[in-house]
Design a protein around this motif. Structure first.
Motif, mmCIF file in Angstrom:
data_model
loop_
_atom_site.group_PDB
_atom_site.id
_atom_site.type_symbol
_atom_site.label_atom_id
_atom_site.label_comp_id
_atom_site.label_asym_id
_atom_site.label_seq_id
_atom_site.Cartn_x
_atom_site.Cartn_y
_atom_site.Cartn_z
ATOM 1 N N HIS A 128 65.784 37.239 78.100
ATOM 2 C CA HIS A 128 65.334 36.804 79.426
ATOM 3 C C HIS A 128 65.722 35.346 79.618
ATOM 4 N N LEU A 129 66.681 35.103 80.501
ATOM 5 C CA LEU A 129 67.115 33.739 80.794
ATOM 6 C C LEU A 129 66.598 33.341 82.165
ATOM 7 N N PRO A 130 66.126 32.096 82.311
ATOM 8 C CA PRO A 130 65.620 31.663 83.618
ATOM 9 C C PRO A 130 66.749 31.506 84.627
ATOM 10 N N ALA A 131 66.480 31.898 85.853
ATOM 11 C CA ALA A 131 67.464 31.729 86.917
ATOM 12 C C ALA A 131 67.636 30.250 87.223
ATOM 13 N N ARG A 132 68.820 29.873 87.634
ATOM 14 C CA ARG A 132 69.100 28.482 87.985
ATOM 15 C C ARG A 132 69.364 28.392 89.474
ATOM 16 N N ALA A 133 68.766 27.411 90.079
ATOM 17 C CA ALA A 133 68.866 27.273 91.534
ATOM 18 C C ALA A 133 70.311 27.103 91.986
ATOM 19 N N SER A 134 71.143 26.474 91.133
ATOM 20 C CA SER A 134 72.518 26.187 91.529
ATOM 21 C C SER A 134 73.478 27.340 91.251
ATOM 22 N N GLY A 135 73.001 28.428 90.648
ATOM 23 C CA GLY A 135 73.893 29.512 90.275
ATOM 24 C C GLY A 135 73.608 30.804 91.006
ATOM 25 N N ASP A 136 74.499 31.768 90.811
ATOM 26 C CA ASP A 136 74.356 33.088 91.403
ATOM 27 C C ASP A 136 73.747 34.031 90.375
ATOM 28 N N ALA A 137 72.797 34.861 90.791
ATOM 29 C CA ALA A 137 72.194 35.859 89.921
ATOM 30 C C ALA A 137 72.686 37.238 90.338
ATOM 31 N N ILE A 138 73.153 38.021 89.367
ATOM 32 C CA ILE A 138 73.695 39.346 89.627
ATOM 33 C C ILE A 138 72.901 40.350 88.791
ATOM 34 N N ASP A 139 72.345 41.356 89.437
ATOM 35 C CA ASP A 139 71.576 42.383 88.736
ATOM 36 C C ASP A 139 72.536 43.394 88.115
ATOM 37 N N GLY A 140 72.534 43.467 86.777
ATOM 38 C CA GLY A 140 73.426 44.391 86.089
ATOM 39 C C GLY A 140 72.929 45.815 86.046
ATOM 40 N N ARG A 141 71.706 46.092 86.488
ATOM 41 C CA ARG A 141 71.152 47.439 86.633
ATOM 42 C C ARG A 141 71.189 48.237 85.330
ATOM 43 N N GLY A 142 71.094 47.544 84.201
ATOM 44 C CA GLY A 142 71.059 48.236 82.932
ATOM 45 C C GLY A 142 72.385 48.802 82.459
ATOM 46 N N LEU A 143 73.467 48.390 83.090
ATOM 47 C CA LEU A 143 74.781 48.911 82.731
ATOM 48 C C LEU A 143 75.316 48.235 81.473
ATOM 49 N N LEU A 144 76.350 48.851 80.891
ATOM 50 C CA LEU A 144 77.003 48.276 79.718
ATOM 51 C C LEU A 144 77.696 46.968 80.072
ATOM 52 N N ALA A 145 77.713 46.035 79.136
ATOM 53 C CA ALA A 145 78.491 44.805 79.268
ATOM 54 C C ALA A 145 79.499 44.784 78.133
ATOM 55 N N LEU A 146 80.780 44.849 78.472
ATOM 56 C CA LEU A 146 81.851 44.919 77.480
ATOM 57 C C LEU A 146 82.921 43.881 77.801
ATOM 58 N N PRO A 147 83.683 43.451 76.796
ATOM 59 C CA PRO A 147 84.848 42.599 77.084
ATOM 60 C C PRO A 147 85.841 43.360 77.957
ATOM 61 N N GLY A 148 86.704 42.621 78.629
ATOM 62 C CA GLY A 148 87.714 43.263 79.460
ATOM 63 C C GLY A 148 88.613 44.173 78.636
ATOM 64 N N PHE A 149 88.983 45.315 79.217
ATOM 65 C CA PHE A 149 89.873 46.248 78.529
ATOM 66 C C PHE A 149 91.301 45.702 78.532
ATOM 67 N N VAL A 150 92.081 46.132 77.545
ATOM 68 C CA VAL A 150 93.484 45.740 77.427
ATOM 69 C C VAL A 150 94.363 46.976 77.604
#
Length: 222
Positions: free
Chosen positions: A31-53
């Protein structure tokens, strides 16, 4: 630029938040705190992977999003190649628009690095390489690209193709030398080097052009 990607599962693990600062992952925590200067994106529980090659692409010959065209010509490998060579201009191959459409479809599915074989022959010359580089530059996204100059129609049996490969190699080496003398600006750009190692996926588009076939042909005929 700062962005917070929340509720994602890195490598399929526990739900976490990912903090991105200036294009680099700065933290991965439950759990990371949101920052006023940044954008927050809801990942909806999806996988997070490095970019495919995509390590073996043919971005210059895309027919993505266009009407179906059946193969023609003699039903052999050489027959298919000859038929393609005879009809590619009327089909609009290579085309920056078609290559851009394919790139966007691949990026949308998570591919961020490409190694593309691009045809080099007496008919198309080096146009396919220019088309692919133009499409990547116009993409506006941090993708990495390595181009392999691909003389599919032959080298030793097609006098003049070897000269094309040598010309591309000399141009790539000259561009590389000019690029290394320029200070880094931190902006997206497309550079060209002479057959470098695989791209690192840094936050700028990069292009390397390999013309190893020319070296092979020279040595095999000496």
């Amino acid at each position: 630029m700062t962005a917070l990607l929340t509720n994602v599962r890195p490598w399929g693990g526990a739900a976490s938040d990912i903090l991105i600062e200036d294009g680099t992952i700065a933290a991965i925590e439950p759990h990371l705190p949101a920052r006023a200067s940044g954008d927050a994106i809801d990942g909806r529980g999806l996988l997070a992977l490095p970019g495919f090659v995509n390590a073996h692409a043919h971005l210059d010959k895309s027919w993505w999003g266009k009407p179906w065209v059946s193969y023609g010509g003699e039903a052999t490998t050489q027959g298919r190649i000859a038929h393609e060579r005879a009809h590619r201009d009327e089909l609009g191959i290579p085309s920056p628009d078609a290559t851009s459409a394919l790139l966007r479809a691949l990026v949308a599915q998570g591919t961020t690095a490409f190694r593309s074989h691009v045809d080099v022959d007496l008919g198309v010359g080096l146009r396919g390489i220019a088309v692919v580089r133009e499409a990547v530059a116009g993409l506006g996204l941090p993708v990495a690209l390595e181009i392999v100059a691909f003389p599919q129609d032959g080298v030793l049996r097609r006098p003049g193709v070897l000269d094309l490969l040598d010309a591309r190699r000399r141009r790539a080496q000259t561009t590389s030398a000019a690029w290394t003398r320029r200070p880094s600006t931190g902006t997206r750009s497309v550079s060209s080097t002479a057959c470098s190692a695989s791209p690192t996926g840094a936050a700028s588009a990069s292009t390397s052009t390999c013309t190893t076939a020319a070296s092979w042909a020279r040595s095999s005929t000496s």
